[in-house]
Structures are given as C-alpha cells and as structure tokens.
Design a protein around this motif. Structure first.
Motif, PDB file in Angstrom:
ATOM      1  N   MET A   1       0.969  -1.211  -0.121  1.00 26.84           N
ATOM      2  CA  MET A   1       0.016   0.120  -0.083  1.00 26.84           C
ATOM      3  C   MET A   1       0.940   1.177  -0.133  1.00 26.84           C
ATOM      4  N   LEU A   2       0.523   2.246  -0.703  1.00 27.39           N
ATOM      5  CA  LEU A   2       1.223   3.759  -0.736  1.00 27.39           C
ATOM      6  C   LEU A   2       0.182   4.696  -0.049  1.00 27.39           C
ATOM      7  N   TYR A   3       0.955   5.450   0.361  1.00 25.94           N
ATOM      8  CA  TYR A   3       0.151   6.860   0.977  1.00 25.94           C
ATOM      9  C   TYR A   3       0.783   7.928  -0.185  1.00 25.94           C
ATOM     10  N   LYS A   4      -0.320   8.538  -0.569  1.00 28.18           N
ATOM     11  CA  LYS A   4      -0.257   9.704  -1.443  1.00 28.18           C
ATOM     12  C   LYS A   4      -0.484  11.010  -0.839  1.00 28.18           C
ATOM     13  N   PHE A   5       0.458  11.909  -0.626  1.00 29.19           N
ATOM     14  CA  PHE A   5       0.212  13.303  -0.088  1.00 29.19           C
ATOM     15  C   PHE A   5      -0.061  14.320  -1.090  1.00 29.19           C
ATOM     16  N   LYS A   6      -1.104  15.055  -0.852  1.00 30.39           N
ATOM     17  CA  LYS A   6      -1.393  16.111  -2.109  1.00 30.39           C
ATOM     18  C   LYS A   6      -1.629  17.454  -1.488  1.00 30.39           C
ATOM     19  N   SER A   7      -0.999  18.376  -2.187  1.00 29.00           N
ATOM     20  CA  SER A   7      -1.240  19.748  -1.926  1.00 29.00           C
ATOM     21  C   SER A   7      -1.454  20.478  -3.449  1.00 29.00           C
ATOM     22  N   ARG A   8      -2.158  21.507  -3.162  1.00 26.41           N
ATOM     23  CA  ARG A   8      -2.170  22.259  -4.434  1.00 26.41           C
ATOM     24  C   ARG A   8      -1.122  23.226  -4.846  1.00 26.41           C
ATOM     25  N   ALA A   9      -0.139  23.076  -3.523  1.00 27.05           N
ATOM     26  CA  ALA A   9       1.041  23.954  -3.622  1.00 27.05           C
ATOM     27  C   ALA A   9       2.298  23.287  -4.262  1.00 27.05           C
ATOM     28  N   ALA A  10       2.066  22.052  -4.503  1.00 28.73           N
ATOM     29  CA  ALA A  10       3.526  21.435  -4.599  1.00 28.73           C
ATOM     30  C   ALA A  10       3.050  19.824  -5.306  1.00 28.73           C
ATOM     31  N   ALA A  11       3.852  19.323  -5.725  1.00 25.99           N
ATOM     32  CA  ALA A  11       3.851  17.854  -6.534  1.00 25.99           C
ATOM     33  C   ALA A  11       3.492  16.933  -5.518  1.00 25.99           C
ATOM     34  N   ASP A  12       2.708  16.090  -6.087  1.00 28.25           N
ATOM     35  CA  ASP A  12       2.401  14.995  -4.907  1.00 28.25           C
ATOM     36  C   ASP A  12       3.605  14.023  -4.309  1.00 28.25           C
ATOM     37  N   LEU A  13       3.529  13.631  -3.174  1.00 27.27           N
ATOM     38  CA  LEU A  13       4.378  12.983  -2.650  1.00 27.27           C
ATOM     39  C   LEU A  13       3.950  11.651  -2.090  1.00 27.27           C
ATOM     40  N   ILE A  14       4.896  10.531  -2.593  1.00 31.59           N
ATOM     41  CA  ILE A  14       4.153   9.074  -2.541  1.00 31.59           C
ATOM     42  C   ILE A  14       5.326   8.456  -1.480  1.00 31.59           C
ATOM     43  N   MET A  15       4.735   7.865  -0.327  1.00 34.30           N
ATOM     44  CA  MET A  15       5.479   7.025   0.496  1.00 34.30           C
ATOM     45  C   MET A  15       4.992   5.711   0.568  1.00 34.30           C
ATOM     46  N   LEU A  16       5.796   4.567   0.965  1.00 30.97           N
ATOM     47  CA  LEU A  16       5.475   3.241   1.153  1.00 30.97           C
ATOM     48  C   LEU A  16       4.624   3.473   2.490  1.00 30.97           C
ATOM     49  N   GLU A  17       3.778   2.367   2.483  1.00 31.63           N
ATOM     50  CA  GLU A  17       2.755   2.240   3.748  1.00 31.63           C
ATOM     51  C   GLU A  17       3.468   2.320   5.291  1.00 31.63           C
ATOM     52  N   PRO A  18       4.810   1.684   5.488  1.00 29.13           N
ATOM     53  CA  PRO A  18       5.521   1.850   6.901  1.00 29.13           C
ATOM     54  C   PRO A  18       6.027   3.351   7.041  1.00 29.13           C
ATOM     55  N   GLN A  19       6.503   3.901   6.010  1.00 27.66           N
ATOM     56  CA  GLN A  19       6.878   5.025   6.305  1.00 27.66           C
ATOM     57  C   GLN A  19       5.733   6.239   6.442  1.00 27.66           C
ATOM     58  N   GLY A  20       4.975   6.138   5.488  1.00 28.59           N
ATOM     59  CA  GLY A  20       3.603   6.986   5.594  1.00 28.59           C
ATOM     60  C   GLY A  20       3.042   7.003   6.865  1.00 28.59           C
ATOM     61  N   ARG A  21       2.859   5.747   7.393  1.00 29.59           N
ATOM     62  CA  ARG A  21       2.218   5.378   8.726  1.00 29.59           C
ATOM     63  C   ARG A  21       2.994   6.403   9.851  1.00 29.59           C
ATOM     64  N   GLN A  22       4.516   6.124   9.760  1.00 32.36           N
ATOM     65  CA  GLN A  22       5.271   6.429  10.791  1.00 32.36           C
ATOM     66  C   GLN A  22       5.291   7.844  10.860  1.00 32.36           C
ATOM     67  N   VAL A  23       5.172   8.736   9.608  1.00 29.44           N
ATOM     68  CA  VAL A  23       5.036  10.275   9.380  1.00 29.44           C
ATOM     69  C   VAL A  23       3.814  10.611  10.098  1.00 29.44           C
ATOM     70  N   LEU A  24       2.831  10.096   9.721  1.00 38.10           N
ATOM     71  CA  LEU A  24       1.485  10.498  10.307  1.00 38.10           C
ATOM     72  C   LEU A  24       1.232  10.448  11.902  1.00 38.10           C
ATOM     73  N   GLU A  25       1.793   9.204  12.465  1.00 42.80           N
ATOM     74  CA  GLU A  25       1.896   9.098  13.739  1.00 42.80           C
ATOM     75  C   GLU A  25       2.788  10.314  14.559  1.00 42.80           C
ATOM     76  N   ILE A  26       3.942  10.372  13.892  1.00 42.03           N
ATOM     77  CA  ILE A  26       4.848  11.499  14.373  1.00 42.03           C
ATOM     78  C   ILE A  26       3.992  12.875  14.469  1.00 42.03           C
ATOM     79  N   ILE A  27       3.161  13.210  13.459  1.00 45.31           N
ATOM     80  CA  ILE A  27       2.445  14.462  13.418  1.00 45.31           C
ATOM     81  C   ILE A  27       1.155  14.294  14.286  1.00 45.31           C
ATOM     82  N   GLY A  28       0.829  13.292  14.971  1.00 50.78           N
ATOM     83  CA  GLY A  28      -0.375  13.050  15.731  1.00 50.78           C
ATOM     84  C   GLY A  28      -1.612  12.795  14.949  1.00 50.78           C
ATOM     85  N   LYS A  29      -1.588  12.322  13.617  1.00 46.94           N
ATOM     86  CA  LYS A  29      -2.715  11.908  12.806  1.00 46.94           C
ATOM     87  C   LYS A  29      -2.843  10.540  12.756  1.00 46.94           C
ATOM     88  N   THR A  30      -4.019  10.092  12.826  1.00 45.81           N
ATOM     89  CA  THR A  30      -4.528   8.501  12.833  1.00 45.81           C
ATOM     90  C   THR A  30      -4.030   8.190  11.491  1.00 45.81           C
TER      91      THR A  30
END
Length: 110
Positions: A1-30
C-alpha cells in the motif's frame, strides 16, 4: 500500500505504507485511507517532525558513543547505507512548508 500526499502548492508525494504511517503518527494523525493536515495544523506538524528527527539523531549519536571501537563490526546496529528519518521526512516537510506559505491543506489517500 502507498500513501499519496497532495497539496495544491506542490507536486504529490508518495510514500510506502510503513514510512507514511510513521510520519502520520509523528504528526499526531491517525493513519488511515484518507486524511487532512489543515493549514492551521502545519506548524505543529513540522515541529513534531523536526523533534522526531533530532531525537533519532541523538539516539544514534549516543549509540555510536557507547559502542566499543574494538567490537565495531559485531555491534553495528544498522547498515551504513540505512535511510534515516531525516531523509524520509525532508520532502514531506518541504510539502508542508510550501502548503503553509500558499495557504493550502495537505490531504492524503491510499
């Protein structure tokens, strides 16, 4: 599974599931199939990521200081070419900063 982060300000950022999950947990998101980091939440998210990077680097420095130079090969905890948290979050922090500067939220989906 991949996490795709999007914003109108920049290009999409794609992370593998373990790294995306880690980043989200660090910033306090579920971690989940979809979510949002609002413009108001971006400064706290950046601060949390920077604090996590500093903590990891301090931990690695402490491990290196505690290691016995004679047993360096036997006690090496991670490979020399390991990708560290700093390298993983720099593109995400850049996305957050650009989004904050232009006033756009960051959303993600899988």
């Amino acid at each position: 599974m991949l996490y795709k982060f999007k914003s109108r300000a920049a290009a999409d950022l794609i992370m593998l599931e373990p790294q995306g999950r880690q980043v989200l947990e660090i910033i306090g998101k579920t971690p989940g199939a979809t979510g949002i980091v609002t413009v108001a939440q971006i400064p706290a998210a950046i601060a949390a990521l920077e604090a996590a990077v500093a903590a990891e680097e301090e931990r690695r420095a402490q491990q290196a200081a505690d290691a016995d130079p004679e047993d360096a090969e036997e006690t090496q905890v991670e490979p020399a070419d390991a990708v560290h948290l700093r390298q993983r979050v720099v593109p995400f922090i850049d996305l957050l900063r650009r989004s904050a500067a232009e006033g756009y939220d960051v959303v993600w989906g899988v």
